[in-house]
Design an enzyme around this catalytic site. Structure first.
Site, PDB file in Angstrom:
ATOM      1  N   HIS A 126      -3.962   6.483   4.298  1.00 53.98           N
ATOM      2  CA  HIS A 126      -4.219   5.278   3.279  1.00 53.98           C
ATOM      3  C   HIS A 126      -5.825   5.041   3.668  1.00 53.98           C
ATOM      4  O   HIS A 126      -6.325   4.963   4.644  1.00 53.98           O
ATOM      5  CB  HIS A 126      -3.272   4.284   3.607  1.00 53.98           C
ATOM      6  CG  HIS A 126      -3.556   3.227   3.140  1.00 53.98           C
ATOM      7  ND1 HIS A 126      -3.776   2.810   1.842  1.00 53.98           N
ATOM      8  CD2 HIS A 126      -3.458   1.808   3.605  1.00 53.98           C
ATOM      9  CE1 HIS A 126      -4.105   1.571   1.289  1.00 53.98           C
ATOM     10  NE2 HIS A 126      -3.956   0.913   2.476  1.00 53.98           N
ATOM     11  N   CYS A 145       0.709  -1.246   0.217  1.00 50.76           N
ATOM     12  CA  CYS A 145      -0.218  -0.103  -0.025  1.00 50.76           C
ATOM     13  C   CYS A 145       0.848   1.405  -0.035  1.00 50.76           C
ATOM     14  O   CYS A 145       0.337   2.167  -0.593  1.00 50.76           O
ATOM     15  CB  CYS A 145      -1.113  -0.001   1.247  1.00 50.76           C
ATOM     16  SG  CYS A 145      -1.777  -1.446   1.281  1.00 50.76           S
ATOM     17  N   ASN A 159     -10.235  -0.237  -0.502  1.00 47.27           N
ATOM     18  CA  ASN A 159      -8.794  -0.185  -0.102  1.00 47.27           C
ATOM     19  C   ASN A 159      -8.451  -0.567  -1.393  1.00 47.27           C
ATOM     20  O   ASN A 159      -8.141  -1.738  -1.694  1.00 47.27           O
ATOM     21  CB  ASN A 159      -8.446  -1.199   0.932  1.00 47.27           C
ATOM     22  CG  ASN A 159      -6.906  -1.115   1.269  1.00 47.27           C
ATOM     23  OD1 ASN A 159      -5.944  -0.632   0.331  1.00 47.27           O
ATOM     24  ND2 ASN A 159      -6.308  -1.719   2.043  1.00 47.27           N
TER      25      ASN A 159
HETATM   26  O1  UT7 Z   1      -3.855  -1.801   3.272  1.00 47.01           O
HETATM   27  C1  UT7 Z   1      -3.599  -2.604   4.407  1.00 47.01           C
HETATM   28  C2  UT7 Z   1      -4.477  -3.913   4.297  1.00 47.01           C
HETATM   29  N1  UT7 Z   1      -4.938  -4.415   5.587  1.00 47.01           N
HETATM   30  C3  UT7 Z   1      -5.780  -3.565   6.343  1.00 47.01           C
HETATM   31  O2  UT7 Z   1      -6.184  -2.712   5.960  1.00 47.01           O
HETATM   32  C4  UT7 Z   1      -6.449  -4.461   7.444  1.00 47.01           C
HETATM   33  C5  UT7 Z   1      -6.691  -3.400   8.615  1.00 47.01           C
HETATM   34  N2  UT7 Z   1      -7.584  -4.419   9.363  1.00 47.01           N
HETATM   35  C6  UT7 Z   1      -9.058  -3.838   9.262  1.00 47.01           C
HETATM   36  O3  UT7 Z   1      -9.475  -3.303   8.517  1.00 47.01           O
HETATM   37  C7  UT7 Z   1     -10.056  -4.614  10.325  1.00 47.01           C
HETATM   38  O4  UT7 Z   1      -9.224  -5.688  11.139  1.00 47.01           O
HETATM   39  C8  UT7 Z   1     -11.106  -5.832   9.216  1.00 47.01           C
HETATM   40  C9  UT7 Z   1     -12.033  -4.850   8.595  1.00 47.01           C
HETATM   41  C10 UT7 Z   1     -10.306  -6.606   8.520  1.00 47.01           C
HETATM   42  C11 UT7 Z   1     -11.655  -6.695  10.261  1.00 47.01           C
HETATM   43  O5  UT7 Z   1     -12.348  -5.681  11.348  1.00 47.01           O
HETATM   44  P1  UT7 Z   1     -12.324  -6.258  12.901  1.00 47.01           P
HETATM   45  O6  UT7 Z   1     -13.276  -5.215  13.658  1.00 47.01           O
HETATM   46  O7  UT7 Z   1     -10.716  -6.432  13.087  1.00 47.01           O
HETATM   47  O8  UT7 Z   1     -12.990  -7.860  12.993  1.00 47.01           O
HETATM   48  P2  UT7 Z   1     -12.179  -9.166  13.203  1.00 47.01           P
HETATM   49  O9  UT7 Z   1     -11.260  -9.459  12.407  1.00 47.01           O
HETATM   50  O10 UT7 Z   1     -11.852  -8.959  14.890  1.00 47.01           O
HETATM   51  O11 UT7 Z   1     -13.470  -9.996  13.032  1.00 47.01           O
HETATM   52  C12 UT7 Z   1     -14.792  -9.836  14.073  1.00 47.01           C
HETATM   53  C13 UT7 Z   1     -15.724 -10.956  13.740  1.00 47.01           C
HETATM   54  C14 UT7 Z   1     -15.103 -12.420  13.381  1.00 47.01           C
HETATM   55  O12 UT7 Z   1     -16.110 -13.262  13.932  1.00 47.01           O
HETATM   56  P3  UT7 Z   1     -16.157 -13.801  15.388  1.00 47.01           P
HETATM   57  O13 UT7 Z   1     -14.774 -14.517  15.513  1.00 47.01           O
HETATM   58  O14 UT7 Z   1     -16.229 -12.582  16.361  1.00 47.01           O
HETATM   59  O15 UT7 Z   1     -17.497 -14.656  15.385  1.00 47.01           O
HETATM   60  C15 UT7 Z   1     -14.901 -12.426  11.811  1.00 47.01           C
HETATM   61  O16 UT7 Z   1     -14.968 -13.718  11.779  1.00 47.01           O
HETATM   62  O17 UT7 Z   1     -16.158 -10.558  12.371  1.00 47.01           O
HETATM   63  C16 UT7 Z   1     -16.148 -11.582  11.472  1.00 47.01           C
HETATM   64  N3  UT7 Z   1     -15.924 -11.035   9.829  1.00 47.01           N
HETATM   65  C17 UT7 Z   1     -17.056 -10.584   9.211  1.00 47.01           C
HETATM   66  N4  UT7 Z   1     -18.482 -10.818   9.491  1.00 47.01           N
HETATM   67  C18 UT7 Z   1     -19.032 -10.425   8.559  1.00 47.01           C
HETATM   68  C19 UT7 Z   1     -15.006 -10.959   9.520  1.00 47.01           C
HETATM   69  N5  UT7 Z   1     -15.172 -10.498   8.107  1.00 47.01           N
HETATM   70  C20 UT7 Z   1     -16.446 -10.283   8.053  1.00 47.01           C
HETATM   71  C21 UT7 Z   1     -17.309 -10.127   7.086  1.00 47.01           C
HETATM   72  N6  UT7 Z   1     -18.790 -10.136   7.142  1.00 47.01           N
HETATM   73  N7  UT7 Z   1     -17.007  -9.419   5.947  1.00 47.01           N
END
Ligand code: UT7
Length: 331
Positions: free
Chosen positions: A258, A116, A288
């Protein structure tokens, strides 16, 4: 003592694919919802290429637009840097393909693979080569086609990314009011390489039926781990270059973080003391776009008349590597 030449942004350009993919598309293919994607990321829709389009197609269109704004012809360019992790081919570089497409005969062209922040990395390299007078006119592109690296069965990654390209044309300043890249900071921590990576298709796991059957050609990411590092690194890098230049956050006219996740962008802006009305936001409509995120947001803000000549702009980014960086420039 070497006299460093002033490096300025002469023109900006961008190209976003026409195909709009709304959150509702993902509701049909994975267990997700528009509500989850919107509240957790700020993304409502993103752009994705049509089958057959490649990185150099997007980069060439963005570059042509930046060259037009700069009123500089491709033949005048002596440096082309393409920041991308999604080159057209494993070899040659997309830089060489863009050089060919533009007819930039006398330029040296290459890619910078830094995920990125690759646009900021490219800007830093161009700035150094131009400050010492090695090159006079440069094209720096940040672009990505992430959509064909996405596993459309993995809800934790497929909803996040989009495709696009943005470009700037750099030249030397001709005097007061001409703008200047004041500072660039680029950093990396290879110990954290595993947090975002594409395991297959390179020399470690070359293309094979087994590799493809296991889905190793797709992006793997530990999103919530990346989230924490993103905030820390973007804040540190921005503070570092502001303090190097003796600039405080109230002097910043526009902040381009970003465009990965609105929650990350809000926290970073808050920790830097930059009010939300000074933050350029495109994440809701493009998702993104990795290396494209900053130059696309910059170009749109310039063309909308938000960023004007003389404005002080701060931009920062983070991504796979881990890599991160920031730049401070007077437009
Ligand atoms: O350019 C650099 C690239 N990387 C990034 O920008 C990533 C930076 N990170 C993020 O933006 C966030 O961490 C995410 C958007 C990827 C995830 O959000 P989060 O609030 O950190 O969620 P999480 O990974 O802690 O997941 C929470 C829950 C999980 O379920 P359980 O284990 O609590 O039951 C995931 O399985 O949300 C679930 N989950 C989803 N649910 C519905 C993950 N993706 C999805 C989805 N829809 N698309």
């Amino acid at each position: 003592m070497t006299f460093l030449k002033k490096v300025t942004i002469k023109g900006t350009g961008s190209y976003m694919p026409e195909r709009v993919v709304p959150n509702s598309y993902f509701e049909k293919i994975v267990d997700t919802s528009d509500e989850w994607i919107t509240t957790r990321t700020g993304i409502k829709e993103r752009r994705m290429i049509e089958k057959g389009q490649a990185m150099s197609d997007l980069a060439t269109l963005a570059s042509a637009s930046a060259l037009q704004m700069a009123d500089i012809s491709a033949e005048e360019l002596d440096l082309i840097i393409i920041g991308t992790s999604t080159a057209d081919m494993l070899s040659p570089s997309t830089g060489c393909l863009v050089q060919h497409r533009l007819g930039a005969k006398k330029a040296v062209a290459f890619d910078v693979n830094a995920a990125c922040p690759a646009f900021i990395y490219g800007l830093a390299v161009a700035q150094k080569f131009m400050q010492d007078g090695t090159y006079q006119k440069a094209l720096v592109v940040g672009g990505e086609i992430v959509s064909n690296r996405l596993d459309f069965k993995d809800r934790s990654t497929c909803v996040l990314f989009g495709d696009g390209a943005g470009a700037v044309v750099l030249g030397h300043g001709n005097g007061l009011g001409d703008g200047e890249i004041l500072s660039t900071d680029i950093e990396s921590d290879g110990d954290l390489w595993h947090l975002i990576h594409v395991p297959g298709g390179g020399s470690r796991l070359p293309a094979s039926h087994e590799m493809i059957n296991e889905g190793l050609q797709y992006v793997k990411m530990q999103g919530n781990e990346v989230f924490k590092h993103a905030i820390r690194t973007m804040v540190d890098s921005a503070k570092k270059i502001m303090s190097q230049q003796g600039i405080t956050s109230d002097e910043i006219d526009w902040f381009i973080p970003h465009q990965a996740n609105i929650r990350i962008m809000d926290v970073v802006a808050e920790r830097l003391g930059i009010p939300s009305e000074k933050v350029i936001v495109t994440v809701h409509k493009y998702g993104n776009t990795s290396a494209a995120s900053i130059p696309v947001a910059l170009d749109e803000a310039v063309r909308e008349g938000k960023i004007r000549k003389g404005d002080l702009v701060l931009a920062n980014s983070f991504g796979a590597g881990l890599t991160w960086g920031a730049t401070l420039f007077r437009f």
